[in-house]
Design an enzyme around this catalytic site. Structure first.
Site: not given
Ligand SMILES: NC(=O)c1ccc[n+]([C@@H]2O[C@H](COP(=O)([O-])OP(=O)(O)OC[C@H]3O[C@@H](n4cnc5c(N)ncnc54)[C@H](OP(=O)(O)O)[C@@H]3O)[C@@H](O)[C@H]2O)c1
Length: 437
Positions: A11, A16-17, A107, A131, A189, A192, A203, A207
């Site tokens: 991810g 992830g990035a 979560k 965490e 933003g 959603e 959500d 948690k």
């Molecule tokens: N964003 C926040 O502020 C935040 C805060 C707390 C917790 N989280 C949690 O962190 C996690 C990630 O959130 P995010 O906001 O970073 O999500 P996101 O931006 O939608 O990123 C999801 C990543 O997963 C990849 N992915 C999806 N399906 C896949 C598969 N089948 N195989 C491999 N990779 C796959 C996507 O690939 P592509 O990029 O190639 O489409 C993307 O890189 C979630 O569980 C979320 O609840 C997020």
């Protein structure tokens, strides 16, 4: 120096990035703090061509996160895909079964499969760190799991969803409607395109279910949470709350009671002077009440790439510092096999103060009839006021009641009675009042 800790990230989206970037930018500091290098050796996402804004260098690409979890040369599998099943579930399970440590921010996954995953991690003697899954960058898991040993938690509650808090903050500050606020939050933003999951409280419930397990040593029971979202909160509620010295927040609350554990997510009135009422915008906060410590409140950024990456990197650093036989203990604070079944307290027996807003026909006797229904149900009133201003038309008036501590069952019975009496011109609004310092 010990061998480098090899990381696989599945991810590469917002979180992830950011994690990859922080690991690169802070490499020297992390090496000094952990006594070894931390190196990303494998990655997975859907689109191998997408620019992630960070050079992933020589990390090996995997199309399939399960293959990465099982076969890559890694010590830690970092799951940042999201979702309660599908690739997140299968890859985390595979990584733990393969004896790899796991870090996740997910979560939804933990709310559904947390206990099963903790059992595998503990059986395999590896760490499952999460965490970032609750309140983003706020170190609440570490605090509850490690810093509060020996404390008995009586209540844990918090503002766990930035979208809801942002909307409620702007509704109060600018006097605009829920719908207008939501549209703006989507444009900016902060919400959603489909906001249901956030605004209807799901959500927050995910948690909260994790915090409940940590607080009370019970199995996670996310589907047993009483749930009410914020979509029916109006300007009339927010104004009335302010006049009475309260502010409305969407809280997740878990509380030990005589009949079991209450887990509830709903709009809540908290005293304007309380610390949690000062938590504005997208900020999150968690309050923990214990027998030894008293009340502790942690507040900070609950989402966003950097804040969430901070928690994920902290979890990775803990693994880098851990040595076999010297780890931080069970995943949910108690060994997974010893987590007790969750005993749900009935919502009808919830005790507390209530705010009730009624829009009624402007007729003689209505006020007295309402007071009688309250008295018939043994509800003692702190105040009952008929609003002069704010009444919608000549023919209807708004009546605001604030009760002393009573039960949910009594309030529901009284409000049902008033509804049957035929005095109401609109749906009654009932908002629970939460004690907060
Ligand atoms: N964003 C926040 O502020 C935040 C805060 C707390 C917790 N989280 C949690 O962190 C996690 C990630 O959130 P995010 O906001 O970073 O999500 P996101 O931006 O939608 O990123 C999801 C990543 O997963 C990849 N992915 C999806 N399906 C896949 C598969 N089948 N195989 C491999 N990779 C796959 C996507 O690939 P592509 O990029 O190639 O489409 C993307 O890189 C979630 O569980 C979320 O609840 C997020």
């Amino acid at each position: 120096m010990a061998e480098a800790l090899r990381i696989g990230i599945a991810g590469l989206g917002t979180v992830g990035a950011s994690v990859a970037r922080v690991l690169r930018d802070k490499a020297a500091e992390l090496t000094r703090q952990c006594g070894r290098d931390i190196v990303v050796t494998a990655v997975s996402a859907r689109d191998p061509k997408r620019d992630r804004g960070v050079d992933l260098g020589s990390a090996k690409w995997f199309d399939d996160p399960v293959m990465l979890a099982e076969k890559a040369d890694i010590d830690v599998f970092v799951e940042l895909i999201g979702g309660d099943d599908g690739p997140a579930w299968s890859s985390v399970k595979a990584a733990l079964e393969a004896g790899r440590h796991v870090v996740t921010a997910n979560k939804a996954l933990l709310a559904k499969h947390g206990v099963a995953l903790a059992e595998i991690a503990e059986r395999k003697g590896v760490l499952l760190n999460y965490e970032a899954a609750v309140a983003g960058g706020i170190p609440v898991i570490k605090t509850m799991r490690e810093a509060m040993a020996g404390n008995q938690v009586t209540r844990v509650f918090g503002i766990l969803n930035g979208t809801c808090n942002y909307i409620l903050t702007r509704m109060e500050a600018e006097g605009i409607s829920f719908d207008a606020c939501l549209k703006d939050a989507q444009r900016l933003g902060y919400a959603e395109a489909d906001p249901t999951f956030d605004i209807e409280g799901h959500d927050t419930a995910h948690k909260l279910s994790i915090l409940t397990s940590l607080a009370f040593g019970t199995k996670i029971a996310a589907s047993d949470i009483y749930l009410e979202g914020i979509s029916n909160i109006t300007q009339a509620d927010i104004r009335a709350a302010a006049e009475l010295g309260y502010r409305i927040k969407l809280l997740g609350v878990a509380q030990r009671t005589d009949s079991g554990i209450e887990q509830r997510v709903h709009p809540t009135m908290v005293p304007t002077a309380s610390v949690i009422a000062q938590v504005h915008g997208v900020t999150n906060a968690v309050a923990i009440e214990t027998d030894i410590l008293g009340e502790l409140l942690l507040s900070g950024p609950g989402a966003g790439g950097n804040a969430t990456a901070s928690a994920v990197v902290g979890d990775i650093a803990d693994i880098a510092k851990s040595r076999p036989g010297f780890q931080h203990g069970p995943v949910f604070g108690w060994p997974a096999k010893e987590l007790k079944p969750y005993k749900k307290a009935q919502m009808r027996s919830h005790a507390g103060g209530y705010f009730i807003r009624l829009t009624v026909h402007d007729r003689i006797g209505v006020f007295a009839a309402i007071a009688k229904r309250m008295a018939d149900n043994d509800i003692s009133l702190e105040s009952i006021v008929q609003q002069a201003a704010g009444a919608e038309t000549e023919a209807q008036k708004t009546v605001i009641l604030v009760t002393h501590e009573t039960t949910e069952a009594a309030v529901r019975k009284a409000v049902d009675g008033i509804t049957k009496d035929g005095h109401l011109t609109d749906k009654p609004q009932v908002i629970r009042i939460e004690r907060a310092e």
